[in-house]
Scaffold this motif. Structure first.
Motif, PDB file in Angstrom:
ATOM      1  N   VAL A   1      43.580  35.146  43.837  1.00  0.00           N
ATOM      2  CA  VAL A   1      42.893  34.964  42.551  1.00  0.00           C
ATOM      3  C   VAL A   1      43.724  35.557  41.417  1.00  0.00           C
ATOM      4  O   VAL A   1      43.909  34.926  40.378  1.00  0.00           O
ATOM      5  N   THR A   2      44.219  36.758  41.589  1.00  0.00           N
ATOM      6  CA  THR A   2      45.008  37.379  40.520  1.00  0.00           C
ATOM      7  C   THR A   2      46.341  36.664  40.324  1.00  0.00           C
ATOM      8  O   THR A   2      46.842  36.583  39.211  1.00  0.00           O
ATOM      9  N   GLY A   3      46.906  36.129  41.389  1.00  0.00           N
ATOM     10  CA  GLY A   3      48.171  35.416  41.279  1.00  0.00           C
ATOM     11  C   GLY A   3      48.036  34.058  40.610  1.00  0.00           C
ATOM     12  O   GLY A   3      48.988  33.541  40.036  1.00  0.00           O
ATOM     13  N   ASN A   4      46.861  33.465  40.700  1.00  0.00           N
ATOM     14  CA  ASN A   4      46.640  32.130  40.148  1.00  0.00           C
ATOM     15  C   ASN A   4      45.550  32.115  39.074  1.00  0.00           C
ATOM     16  O   ASN A   4      44.902  31.095  38.852  1.00  0.00           O
ATOM     17  N   LEU A   5      45.359  33.226  38.399  1.00  0.00           N
ATOM     18  CA  LEU A   5      44.284  33.352  37.420  1.00  0.00           C
ATOM     19  C   LEU A   5      44.422  32.335  36.282  1.00  0.00           C
ATOM     20  O   LEU A   5      43.442  31.718  35.872  1.00  0.00           O
ATOM     21  N   GLY A   6      45.632  32.151  35.796  1.00  0.00           N
ATOM     22  CA  GLY A   6      45.847  31.194  34.707  1.00  0.00           C
ATOM     23  C   GLY A   6      45.489  29.771  35.113  1.00  0.00           C
ATOM     24  O   GLY A   6      44.813  29.043  34.375  1.00  0.00           O
ATOM     25  N   THR A   7      45.914  29.367  36.289  1.00  0.00           N
ATOM     26  CA  THR A   7      45.617  28.030  36.794  1.00  0.00           C
ATOM     27  C   THR A   7      44.116  27.852  37.004  1.00  0.00           C
ATOM     28  O   THR A   7      43.556  26.803  36.680  1.00  0.00           O
ATOM     29  N   ILE A   8      43.470  28.870  37.534  1.00  0.00           N
ATOM     30  CA  ILE A   8      42.029  28.799  37.781  1.00  0.00           C
ATOM     31  C   ILE A   8      41.264  28.678  36.466  1.00  0.00           C
ATOM     32  O   ILE A   8      40.352  27.855  36.343  1.00  0.00           O
ATOM     33  N   LEU A   9      41.633  29.457  35.469  1.00  0.00           N
ATOM     34  CA  LEU A   9      40.947  29.410  34.179  1.00  0.00           C
ATOM     35  C   LEU A   9      41.157  28.066  33.477  1.00  0.00           C
ATOM     36  O   LEU A   9      40.209  27.502  32.910  1.00  0.00           O
TER      37      LEU A   9
END
Length: 63
Positions: free
Chosen positions: A5-13
């Motif tokens: 989640v922290t590694g892909n936070l930008g993509t998730i948002l």
């Protein structure tokens, strides 16, 4: 899981934001359809779909 989640936070948002925009657009289209509104401008003279139009008062030319 937290590292993912922290590694892909930008993509998730960004994905959540785009899903929200699409959901709002679909909601708006459904709401307009229920209220009888249309995206049609009402000018049948240049419309390729004029024979399939359901505008009130529209009469197909029967020559």
């Amino acid at each position: 899981m937290l590292a993912f989640v922290t590694g892909n936070l930008g993509t998730i948002l960004i994905t959540l934001f785009l899903v929200l925009i699409v959901a709002l657009a679909i909601y708006s289209l459904v709401k307009d359809k229920k209220q009888g509104r249309s995206s049609c401008g009402g000018s049948c003279a240049h419309c390729k779909m004029c024979t399939a139009c359901s505008h009130a008062g529209y009469k197909k030319d029967t020559r």
